[in-house]
Design an enzyme around this catalytic site. Structure first.
Site, PDB file in Angstrom:
ATOM      1  N   ALA A  98       0.835  -1.203   0.000  1.00  0.00           N
ATOM      2  CA  ALA A  98       0.000   0.000   0.000  1.00  0.00           C
ATOM      3  C   ALA A  98       0.867   1.249   0.000  1.00  0.00           C
ATOM      4  CB  ALA A  98      -0.934  -0.029   1.198  1.00  0.00           C
ATOM      5  N   LEU A  99       1.119   1.761  -1.210  1.00  0.00           N
ATOM      6  CA  LEU A  99       1.949   2.955  -1.374  1.00  0.00           C
ATOM      7  C   LEU A  99       1.121   4.108  -1.947  1.00  0.00           C
ATOM      8  CD1 LEU A  99       4.896   4.170  -1.391  1.00  0.00           C
ATOM      9  CD2 LEU A  99       5.044   3.424  -3.766  1.00  0.00           C
ATOM     10  N   GLY A 106       0.561   9.182  -6.869  1.00  0.00           N
ATOM     11  CA  GLY A 106       0.849   7.927  -7.569  1.00  0.00           C
ATOM     12  C   GLY A 106       2.318   7.920  -7.951  1.00  0.00           C
ATOM     13  N   ILE A 136      -4.886  -0.638  -4.698  1.00  0.00           N
ATOM     14  CA  ILE A 136      -4.096  -1.688  -4.049  1.00  0.00           C
ATOM     15  C   ILE A 136      -4.495  -3.067  -4.579  1.00  0.00           C
ATOM     16  CG2 ILE A 136      -3.279  -2.618  -1.850  1.00  0.00           C
ATOM     17  CD1 ILE A 136      -2.704   0.447  -2.409  1.00  0.00           C
ATOM     18  N   GLU A 170       3.138  -0.053 -11.020  1.00  0.00           N
ATOM     19  CA  GLU A 170       4.523  -0.210 -10.523  1.00  0.00           C
ATOM     20  C   GLU A 170       5.506   0.719 -11.247  1.00  0.00           C
ATOM     21  OE1 GLU A 170       5.804  -3.970  -9.118  1.00  0.00           O
ATOM     22  OE2 GLU A 170       3.781  -4.771  -9.076  1.00  0.00           O
ATOM     23  N   SER A 200       5.381   4.117 -17.780  1.00  0.00           N
ATOM     24  CA  SER A 200       6.488   4.116 -18.761  1.00  0.00           C
ATOM     25  C   SER A 200       7.252   5.444 -18.701  1.00  0.00           C
ATOM     26  CB  SER A 200       5.938   3.891 -20.167  1.00  0.00           C
ATOM     27  OG  SER A 200       5.398   2.593 -20.251  1.00  0.00           O
TER      28      SER A 200
END
Ligand code: CAA
Length: 389
Positions: free
Chosen positions: A133-134, A140, A166, A372, A375
């Site tokens: 959970a970031l 973002g 998440i 994650e 780009s």
């Protein structure tokens, strides 16, 4: 496949053990996952028993040492598994990726021995599912701008805030949560915590409806005066941002492997279709327009896989992998989106229908360019690494 990289000095020839892992993962993915992929996408849900089976096969803790209940394999074996599962179903694949790379990994690398003994065995065998959970509603790409707060209170920390996007948020039993302890310090004030489902003040918020990877759950996590034992602080206060970013370096390798898996699904499904569909009196595989698309897909998949294996081998060797993981994710996600577009094109009108897998690949591929690290963030990381010297 034998590959020796002159640049890294790594021999990327698969060992017998890695080939065996690849075979086991491929058989499982083909027999147990692929037949359910369309239904998983349609129902927006992965049967829990699939995750239990993956746990029993050792996939959920591939590179966790055996003393902590894992399979004691390496990251190269892990990316082989990730590619196979994602070739069959990207929803199931991302549950695996988030669990291993984003939840198990930071506990393995930054946890105390007590934390590893407490959390890793049940995560490694798939009994419990982990999440990371970031991100937050307003942060973002700029992860350091998080607003979720953590303040010490006796032998506990008190967390307040909301985490967004998440993966495994609602099915997860254990969350690695990042929170700000000292806002003026920006990234230097961030700390990481292991928070268990059922902790007072911790709840699951909105479940998101998505373009693709619909079988995996994406949820908001809400912390309202959530009390976390001091023993669940992961690493040191102020170390949280580095824990998050170095965890994501590894996570990006697994998303690269996911993208390779999706691209391979596009190629294999396109090949099969092109060999049986006829137009103008011959198989469409006989037309050069189709052959060129297939040739590009095959070449780009091989290149993306090699970048992914190189990054995984660097991780296994304990080398810096910031550049290699960003390059692998940037390239693999780009070619996966392209392969999915061409797969729909080869299927023609049928590519647009839910009766065929092409439209699912098209929807699933896009997220690999976003989560994650987008780009654009990958290019920023690559450029910064190049300019650093
Ligand atoms: N590993 C360890 N430390 C790192 C690092 C890395 N890869 N990259 C940077 N750092 C360190 C720097 O050395 C620096 O440390 P010092 O202060 O000691 O010098 C510190 O972190 C801050 O570095 P920056 O000033 O470069 O940080 P920044 O705020 O400018 O951010 C960024 C850099 C590359 C943009 C970074 O924030 C980033 O990668 N953002 C993307 C976040 C992301 O990928 N989010 C996805 C969330 S997970 C998800 O998708 C959900 C899911 O469930 C799948």
């Amino acid at each position: 496949m034998a590959v020796t990289s002159a640049e890294t000095g790594f021999d990327l020839t698969l060992t017998e053990e890695q080939e065996q892992v690849q075979r086991i993962a491929r058989d499982f993915a083909t027999e147990r996952v692929l037949p359910h992929a369309a239904e998983i996408d349609d129902q927006g849900k992965i049967p829990r028993e699939l995750l239990v089976e993956m746990g029993k096969l050792g996939f959920m803790g591939t590179y966790v040492p055996e003393r902590y209940g894992g399979s004691g394999l390496d990251t190269v074996s892990y990316v082989l598994i990730v590619e196979e599962i994602n070739r069959a179903c990207a929803s199931t694949g991302v549950v695996l990726c988030s669990h291993v790379s984003l939840a198990v990994d930071p506990i393995l690398h930054f946890g105390s021995d007590a934390q590893k003994r407490r959390y890793l065995p049940a995560l490694a065998n798939g009994e419990r599912i982990g999440c990371f959970a970031l991100s937050e509603p307003a942060s973002g790409s700029d992860a350091a701008a998080m607003r979720t707060s953590a303040r010490p209170d006796g032998a506990e920390w008190v967390l307040n805030g909301t985490k967004n996007f998440i993966t495994n948020g609602s099915i997860g039993d254990v969350a690695v949560v990042f929170a700000q302890t000292d806002p003026p310090q920006r990234h230097k004030g961030i700390a990481a915590f292991i928070v268990e489902k059922g902790s007072p003040g911790f709840s699951v918020g909105k479940l998101e409806k998505k373009l693709g990877i619909r079988g995996s759950d994406t949820a908001q996590l809400v912390f309202q005066d959530c009390r976390v034992p001091a023993a669940n602080l992961l690493g040191e206060v102020g170390e949280g941002f580095k824990i998050a970013l170095s965890t994501l370096d590894g996570g990006r390798i697994s998303i690269a492997a996911q993208a390779v898996g999706i691209a391979r699904a596009c190629l294999e499904d396109s090949l099969a279709y092109a060999k049986q569909r006829e137009a103008f009196g011959k198989k469409i595989a006989d037309f050069q327009a189709i052959q060129w698309m297939l040739a590009d897909m095959a070449t780009e998949i091989d290149a993306a896989r090699l970048l992914t294996w190189r990054a995984a081998a660097l991780k296994d060797a304990g080398e810096d992998l910031i550049l290699a993981s960003a390059e692998a994710k940037l390239f693999a996600s780009d070619i996966a989106v392209k392969a999915a577009r061409d797969c729909v094109q080869i299927f023609g009108g049928y590519g647009y229908l839910k009766d065929f897998p092409a439209e699912r690949h098209y929807r699933d591929a896009k997220i690999t360019e976003i989560y994650e690290g987008t780009s654009e963030i990958m290019k920023l990381v690559i450029a910064e690494e190049m300019l650093k010297e």
